[in-house]
Design a protein around this motif. Sequence first.
Motif, PDB file in Angstrom:
ATOM      1  N   HIS A 156      -3.431  23.945  -5.725  1.00  0.00           N
ATOM      2  CA  HIS A 156      -2.508  22.956  -6.294  1.00  0.00           C
ATOM      3  C   HIS A 156      -1.751  22.245  -5.175  1.00  0.00           C
ATOM      4  CE1 HIS A 156       0.216  20.997  -8.960  1.00  0.00           C
ATOM      5  NE2 HIS A 156       1.248  21.787  -8.709  1.00  0.00           N
ATOM      6  N   ALA A 157      -1.862  20.918  -5.130  1.00  0.00           N
ATOM      7  CA  ALA A 157      -1.240  20.144  -4.067  1.00  0.00           C
ATOM      8  C   ALA A 157      -0.434  18.984  -4.640  1.00  0.00           C
ATOM      9  CB  ALA A 157      -2.291  19.603  -3.099  1.00  0.00           C
ATOM     10  N   LEU A 158       0.565  18.590  -3.873  1.00  0.00           N
ATOM     11  CA  LEU A 158       1.385  17.425  -4.191  1.00  0.00           C
ATOM     12  C   LEU A 158       1.404  16.539  -2.957  1.00  0.00           C
ATOM     13  CD1 LEU A 158       3.283  16.191  -6.368  1.00  0.00           C
ATOM     14  CD2 LEU A 158       5.171  17.388  -5.241  1.00  0.00           C
ATOM     15  N   LEU A 159       1.006  15.259  -3.142  1.00  0.00           N
ATOM     16  CA  LEU A 159       0.917  14.308  -2.044  1.00  0.00           C
ATOM     17  C   LEU A 159       1.914  13.181  -2.258  1.00  0.00           C
ATOM     18  CD1 LEU A 159      -2.989  13.968  -2.082  1.00  0.00           C
ATOM     19  CD2 LEU A 159      -1.636  15.628  -0.775  1.00  0.00           C
ATOM     20  N   ARG A 160       2.550  12.736  -1.184  1.00  0.00           N
ATOM     21  CA  ARG A 160       3.489  11.612  -1.291  1.00  0.00           C
ATOM     22  C   ARG A 160       2.981  10.421  -0.494  1.00  0.00           C
ATOM     23  NH1 ARG A 160       9.352  10.376   1.476  1.00  0.00           N
ATOM     24  NH2 ARG A 160       9.066   8.147   1.099  1.00  0.00           N
ATOM     25  N   PHE A 161       3.008   9.254  -1.149  1.00  0.00           N
ATOM     26  CA  PHE A 161       2.575   8.000  -0.538  1.00  0.00           C
ATOM     27  C   PHE A 161       3.751   7.031  -0.451  1.00  0.00           C
ATOM     28  CE2 PHE A 161      -1.214  10.092  -2.011  1.00  0.00           C
ATOM     29  CZ  PHE A 161      -2.130   9.840  -0.996  1.00  0.00           C
ATOM     30  N   PRO A 162       3.582   5.907   0.258  1.00  0.00           N
ATOM     31  CA  PRO A 162       4.725   5.013   0.487  1.00  0.00           C
ATOM     32  C   PRO A 162       5.291   4.364  -0.767  1.00  0.00           C
ATOM     33  CG  PRO A 162       2.977   4.602   2.082  1.00  0.00           C
ATOM     34  CD  PRO A 162       2.416   5.514   1.053  1.00  0.00           C
ATOM     35  N   SER A 163       4.496   4.239  -1.838  1.00  0.00           N
ATOM     36  CA  SER A 163       4.969   3.536  -3.026  1.00  0.00           C
ATOM     37  C   SER A 163       4.208   4.020  -4.249  1.00  0.00           C
ATOM     38  CB  SER A 163       4.769   2.023  -2.871  1.00  0.00           C
ATOM     39  OG  SER A 163       3.371   1.723  -2.798  1.00  0.00           O
ATOM     40  N   ASP A 164       4.684   3.640  -5.421  1.00  0.00           N
ATOM     41  CA  ASP A 164       3.972   3.961  -6.659  1.00  0.00           C
ATOM     42  C   ASP A 164       2.575   3.341  -6.653  1.00  0.00           C
ATOM     43  OD1 ASP A 164       6.529   4.844  -7.108  1.00  0.00           O
ATOM     44  OD2 ASP A 164       6.754   3.884  -9.075  1.00  0.00           O
ATOM     45  N   GLU A 165       2.490   2.104  -6.165  1.00  0.00           N
ATOM     46  CA  GLU A 165       1.199   1.405  -6.138  1.00  0.00           C
ATOM     47  C   GLU A 165       0.214   2.115  -5.210  1.00  0.00           C
ATOM     48  OE1 GLU A 165       4.394  -1.054  -7.538  1.00  0.00           O
ATOM     49  OE2 GLU A 165       4.143   0.001  -5.617  1.00  0.00           O
ATOM     50  N   ALA A 166       0.712   2.559  -4.039  1.00  0.00           N
ATOM     51  CA  ALA A 166      -0.160   3.269  -3.096  1.00  0.00           C
ATOM     52  C   ALA A 166      -0.637   4.589  -3.681  1.00  0.00           C
ATOM     53  CB  ALA A 166       0.574   3.508  -1.778  1.00  0.00           C
ATOM     54  N   ALA A 167       0.233   5.269  -4.418  1.00  0.00           N
ATOM     55  CA  ALA A 167      -0.148   6.544  -5.041  1.00  0.00           C
ATOM     56  C   ALA A 167      -1.227   6.322  -6.100  1.00  0.00           C
ATOM     57  CB  ALA A 167       1.076   7.224  -5.642  1.00  0.00           C
ATOM     58  N   ARG A 168      -1.060   5.288  -6.918  1.00  0.00           N
ATOM     59  CA  ARG A 168      -2.071   5.014  -7.952  1.00  0.00           C
ATOM     60  C   ARG A 168      -3.417   4.669  -7.319  1.00  0.00           C
ATOM     61  NH1 ARG A 168       2.370   2.447 -10.593  1.00  0.00           N
ATOM     62  NH2 ARG A 168       1.711   0.400  -9.785  1.00  0.00           N
ATOM     63  N   ALA A 169      -3.381   3.871  -6.255  1.00  0.00           N
ATOM     64  CA  ALA A 169      -4.628   3.494  -5.586  1.00  0.00           C
ATOM     65  C   ALA A 169      -5.280   4.708  -4.931  1.00  0.00           C
ATOM     66  CB  ALA A 169      -4.349   2.414  -4.539  1.00  0.00           C
ATOM     67  N   ALA A 170      -4.463   5.566  -4.335  1.00  0.00           N
ATOM     68  CA  ALA A 170      -5.001   6.773  -3.704  1.00  0.00           C
ATOM     69  C   ALA A 170      -5.612   7.698  -4.748  1.00  0.00           C
ATOM     70  CB  ALA A 170      -3.897   7.498  -2.936  1.00  0.00           C
TER      71      ALA A 170
END
Length: 417
Positions: A156-170
Amino acid sequence: MNWGDVPVMWGGRARLRWLTPLWLAPMMMLSGCGQTVEGAAIGAVTRVDPATLETGPYPVEPTAFDPDIQHPYQVYAIEARRMLGYLVPPFEFDAELTHLDDVELIDSSSDGLFGDGLNAVYPAEFQDVMQRHHLIAGVLTIRSNDSVRALKLANHALLRFPSDEAARAAAADLDATLHGLNPDLRGLPVPGHEGVEYRTGNGSKGYLVVARGPFVVLTMLNRHEPDEEAILAVASDLLDLQFERLASATVTPIDEILDLPLDPDGIMRRTLPAMKGEWLYGESFVGALSPQAQLHFELDGAAAREAFEDAGVDLVARNYATVYRAGDEQAALRLHTVLAGPARDDEEIDPPPGLDDARCRVLAQEDPVSEYGSVCVLAYGRYVAVVGSTQPSSLGLDPGLYQRASAQYAILARSEA
């Protein structure tokens, strides 16, 4: 070779990763803590003059915590350690997943976690996705039920990206990558989470890749036999708990991470530091943690959670020792009793000279994260400390264990002066 078809080695010994074949499982069971029993309770700690203790070459005075931060990944690790407090431990969404297998901070620039190497957790293609979408920080926990015949496991992992949009794309790219690696995957709707699917090919192993704000939940669930209803129920509970935790999460802007307090209330200066040139496993974990973050490192996480709540633990520090701050001295004594309780087949040994209230033991099974083979637990005031040694028991008792425990006691005593 499909992702997860073979076991991955870590630190020179086998670890359960995304899937461990049952025929290899007997060799994998190296890190369980077994059935816990009550440790010897102490009604009060006898104060000892630190000057009388044998501390060897180790520091005996509180030391200012001033980490040498030179690289971006060291900055992001500060945020990752904080994120551990938001990552839901597997035993909270499946009570059978009590066996600790691994804890990691995820850095997309680190080749070790990606690919086919001995330390790899993720396929190389995942690294490309995380770099492309500028992963800031990630945290990972792996727990299982420690069963040979009926294995259950969560990665189980939790990843943080620069923005909501970047997280959705990732998340979309990670999902597409999974399909490329496993073309037979199909989506099953997760109950209570509209639009979210659990990806599985055989009903026993499957994946969740879900964006939530600037975060991505990346999880693999595995059970010994197909049971779609059961595994979807676990997936639903997992997301309920993880989304609830994320609802209260704060996101530190990148240019403000270094403004976060590195030594809140002086907890790190009370913790034994590693000496220059001395090897410290898990250096990226060094720092102040919330109690919820520390649960990921506890062999019996569920028991530790109850003990933390009972003792009012509000802050933990990890360095060359782990120091817990309880509500008061009596609460610290109760916590000491729980943390000092030996697991099945542990061997209790004498305390360090002059520290009769300390409790020490040789572990029957090495701690999978710290690699400790023996530990001492001691208390002073409202603080409890766990000091360990990575020296194999086959080489005999590490004299440095007693010296470090005595030095840690001295630091706690003198930090109150």
